[in-house]
Scaffold this active site. Structure first.
Site, PDB file in Angstrom:
ATOM      1  N   THR A   1      38.523  46.923  32.919  1.00  0.00           N
ATOM      2  CA  THR A   1      38.613  46.140  34.208  1.00  0.00           C
ATOM      3  C   THR A   1      38.219  44.635  33.808  1.00  0.00           C
ATOM      4  O   THR A   1      38.806  43.802  34.295  1.00  0.00           O
ATOM      5  CB  THR A   1      37.222  46.460  35.017  1.00  0.00           C
TER       6      THR A   1
ATOM      7  N   LYS B   1      32.792  44.234  42.316  1.00  0.00           N
ATOM      8  CA  LYS B   1      32.156  44.252  40.772  1.00  0.00           C
ATOM      9  C   LYS B   1      31.896  42.661  40.590  1.00  0.00           C
ATOM     10  O   LYS B   1      32.932  41.628  40.736  1.00  0.00           O
ATOM     11  CB  LYS B   1      32.856  44.981  40.106  1.00  0.00           C
ATOM     12  N   ASP B   2      30.871  42.485  39.734  1.00  0.00           N
ATOM     13  CA  ASP B   2      30.434  41.249  39.331  1.00  0.00           C
ATOM     14  C   ASP B   2      31.737  40.847  38.279  1.00  0.00           C
ATOM     15  O   ASP B   2      31.889  39.624  38.609  1.00  0.00           O
ATOM     16  CB  ASP B   2      29.120  41.301  38.663  1.00  0.00           C
ATOM     17  N   ARG B   3      32.077  41.549  37.243  1.00  0.00           N
ATOM     18  CA  ARG B   3      32.815  41.337  36.392  1.00  0.00           C
ATOM     19  C   ARG B   3      34.288  40.705  36.856  1.00  0.00           C
ATOM     20  O   ARG B   3      34.875  40.223  36.425  1.00  0.00           O
ATOM     21  CB  ARG B   3      33.262  42.278  35.137  1.00  0.00           C
TER      22      ARG B   3
ATOM     23  N   ASP C   1      39.203  51.653  42.158  1.00  0.00           N
ATOM     24  CA  ASP C   1      38.885  51.967  41.117  1.00  0.00           C
ATOM     25  C   ASP C   1      37.923  53.003  41.056  1.00  0.00           C
ATOM     26  O   ASP C   1      37.820  54.330  40.294  1.00  0.00           O
ATOM     27  CB  ASP C   1      38.504  50.615  40.202  1.00  0.00           C
TER      28      ASP C   1
ATOM     29  N   HIS D   1      38.210  56.954  39.442  1.00  0.00           N
ATOM     30  CA  HIS D   1      37.247  57.648  38.438  1.00  0.00           C
ATOM     31  C   HIS D   1      36.461  58.987  38.951  1.00  0.00           C
ATOM     32  O   HIS D   1      36.408  59.739  38.344  1.00  0.00           O
ATOM     33  CB  HIS D   1      36.245  56.662  38.060  1.00  0.00           C
TER      34      HIS D   1
ATOM     35  N   ASP E   1      44.112  44.751  37.830  1.00  0.00           N
ATOM     36  CA  ASP E   1      43.551  44.680  36.295  1.00  0.00           C
ATOM     37  C   ASP E   1      43.913  45.496  35.486  1.00  0.00           C
ATOM     38  O   ASP E   1      43.921  45.615  34.114  1.00  0.00           O
ATOM     39  CB  ASP E   1      41.872  44.545  36.410  1.00  0.00           C
ATOM     40  N   HIS E   2      44.522  46.777  35.920  1.00  0.00           N
ATOM     41  CA  HIS E   2      44.884  47.837  35.038  1.00  0.00           C
ATOM     42  C   HIS E   2      45.381  49.075  35.995  1.00  0.00           C
ATOM     43  O   HIS E   2      45.228  48.960  37.114  1.00  0.00           O
ATOM     44  CB  HIS E   2      43.890  48.438  34.081  1.00  0.00           C
TER      45      HIS E   2
ATOM     46  N   HIS F   1      41.072  55.067  32.581  1.00  0.00           N
ATOM     47  CA  HIS F   1      42.089  54.382  32.031  1.00  0.00           C
ATOM     48  C   HIS F   1      41.702  53.605  30.718  1.00  0.00           C
ATOM     49  O   HIS F   1      40.670  54.258  30.069  1.00  0.00           O
ATOM     50  CB  HIS F   1      42.278  53.369  33.292  1.00  0.00           C
TER      51      HIS F   1
END
Length: 555
Positions: free
Chosen positions: A86, A168-170, A297, A301, A342-343, A487
């Protein structure tokens, strides 16, 4: 539209409702609009693989329908690096740079010289803050080494407004960068930002809507017709199954809220409210908002990518994006959209084995850093010491810095021997091998594993070894403890993502050949006339004008 009405309109998209109707036929588009858009809307759908995009394409009726039928479609986009996680993925989208340049090599790396007991470093933390750890951290963009598109726009024109919101923070931090005017991400308490940032009235109101929504139970979602064939249970062990969920939740259950279409609807509600309240896209300069939609995401998961849960999530995503774009249209904003991921992601092996793929496996626990430490310690006479650090049974591995040169050489040699003899391992590269490889170029679909590894390599942060598993090996030992699928591999299931552009007046076309997510920044920069020195980025400008003409002219 007032804030509460805008938020409510999008939150209603999480309730059972008819699909968003596609507008009537628009006038024939011209080659290209004559002026720059006033607002860039950059959307990253977490774990929205090219496979998911194509699988449900015929069912799109909302926002994804607009982007695919009326936009510029690159179905074979690539997060071209090996570390398809991510944080690295989000770091490429609006910087034009691969992780080797952004410095964001993984969600978590290790600094064995860090001045704290916890040596793991979370990509979006400031580990110098006292009393913190990689799990209890102060969020920060300090690790991002390059400017984002918003940062470049603001440097060229300080009047530019840059906003980033995400689940998400990231995601919010990597797309917004350190100079964003506002950066918000979802927590159990609502949307939060950096430490000591006061909560403005807008965020307080949206958080009140969130609290009210979370406090109510949800019956879940109806099953769309296209999802019926996917609605069967898959046994993952310990009496647990996935594949038949509807996202029903009890009042106050943030975990289920986060891993459901409700999360994305809320983030889009916040984005619409920010655009309205700040008047983004309504001044002379071009503004930018990045939106990280994280629910796909979490769903992937928790439930996998091929069950009823994922099918419902994509259908709701399409409708919620349609409602969001309709609000922008109604407000008369001249905006351009890019949507990517992102992926990608890979479904759980238990369902793959039921669907014609008997070779699918879960990773052998012997490949975890803990097990490797025990095995290598026994062979080298160094038992009882923590020799190998890592974040899981693939990716970067780090050797204990307290080892003497001879001990380290023995540990490296034995680790390489053990890994290369394992039937689930595709390749193991040493730090020296990766560093000696030139930065990759050319079509991303033709890169070697070593080239992919080089695109993720940072000499200060990368490990001593890089472990790459064979395709169709899921790097989760036990699916009953939370994650069932994931992933992060160097294979196309995780590297390939869609890249979609849309702006009113652009003639649609589709280009099936491979491009990279790092191409997004120079493409958008050209659209708004922003110079970006070629040597500062890895991407190239993509011409968005079908036929004659070139939106990248002079770039």
């Amino acid at each position: 539209m007032m804030l509460r009405k805008a938020a409510a309109a999008l939150l209603l998209a999480t309730c059972a409702m008819p699909a968003v109707a596609r507008p009537g036929a628009a006038p024939a588009p011209q080659s290209a609009p004559a002026t720059a858009p006033r607002l860039i809307v950059a959307i990253a759908v977490d774990q929205f693989s090219a496979d998911l995009f194509s699988e449900y394409r015929r069912y799109y009726e909302g926002g994804l329908k607009r982007l695919t039928a009326d936009g510029i479609v690159f179905p074979r986009g690539y997060q071209s690096h090996a570390a398809t996680e991510t944080c690295p993925g989000h770091s490429t989208i609006l910087t034009g740079s691969r992780p080797s340049r952004t410095g964001i090599i993984a969600n978590t790396w290790f600094d064995l010289k860090a001045g704290r007991e916890d040596k793991a470093i979370y990509c979006a933390e400031d580990e110098t803050q006292p009393g913190t750890s990689s799990g209890a951290y102060v969020a920060s963009p300090v690790h991002l080494r390059v400017p984002t598109l918003g940062g470049r726009m603001k440097a060229a024109n300080p009047a530019t407004r840059v906003v980033s919101v995400a689940g998400k923070d990231r995601a919010a931090i990597m797309m917004g960068g350190p100079t964003a005017d506002q950066t918000w991400w979802l927590s159990p308490k609502g949307y939060v930002s950096y430490k000591d940032v006061p909560t403005p009235p807008l965020i307080a109101k949206v958080n009140a809507v969130f609290a009210q929504r979370l406090a109510q139970p949800s019956p879940g979602f109806d099953l769309p017709p296209q999802c019926v064939a996917k609605d069967f249970p898959v046994d993952i062990g310990a009496g647990q199954t996935v594949g038949t969920g509807r996202f029903a939740r009890e009042a106050g259950d943030f975990r289920i809220f986060r891993a459901s279409p409700e999360q994305d609807a809320l983030t889009l509600a916040l984005a619409a409210s920010v655009i309205e309240t700040m008047g983004l896209g309504k001044q002379a300069q071009t503004d930018i908002i990045s939106i990280g939609l994280s629910a796909t995401d979490y769903v992937g998961h928790a439930f996998g990518t091929e069950g009823a849960e994922s099918c419902i999530q994509i259908e709701r995503l399409d409708q919620e994006l349609g409602a969001f774009f309709a609000l922008l249209d109604k407000d008369g904003i001249d905006y351009a959209v890019v949507l990517t991921a992102d992926h990608g992601g890979h479904d759980l092996p238990e369902r793959h084995r039921e669907n014609a793929m008997p070779m699918e496996q879960r990773v052998d626990e012997a490949l975890t850093p803990k097990a490797l430490t025990v095995a290598v310690g026994a062979k080298t006479g160094l038992a009882g010491r923590k020799l190998i650090w890592g974040d899981g049974p693939m990716g970067d591995l780090y050797f204990d810095t307290a080892l003497t040169p001879s001990q380290r050489a023995a540990v490296e040699a034995e680790t390489l021997r053990t890994l290369r003899a394992h039937p689930q391992v595709q390749a193991v590269f040493t730090k020296a091998e990766i560093a000696a490889s030139p930065s990759p170029s050319g079509p991303p679909e033709s890169w070697s594993l070593l080239q992919e590894a080089r695109a993720s390599f940072d000499p200060e942060r990368s490990g001593d070894l890089l472990l790459l598993l064979k395709p169709r090996i899921t790097p989760i030992v036990d699916p009953t403890r939370g994650y069932v699928a994931t992933h992060g591999s160097p294979w196309d299931t995780d590297r390939r993502v869609p890249i979609l552009f849309w702006r009113k007046g652009l003639r649609p076309f589709e280009q099936p050949l491979g491009v990279e997510t790092v191409d997004i920044l120079p493409t958008l920069a050209a659209l708004i006339g922003l110079p970006v020195p070629r040597g500062e980025i890895d991407g190239r400008c993509l011409d968005l004008i079908a036929g004659e003409g070139d939106s990248c002219a002079g770039r």
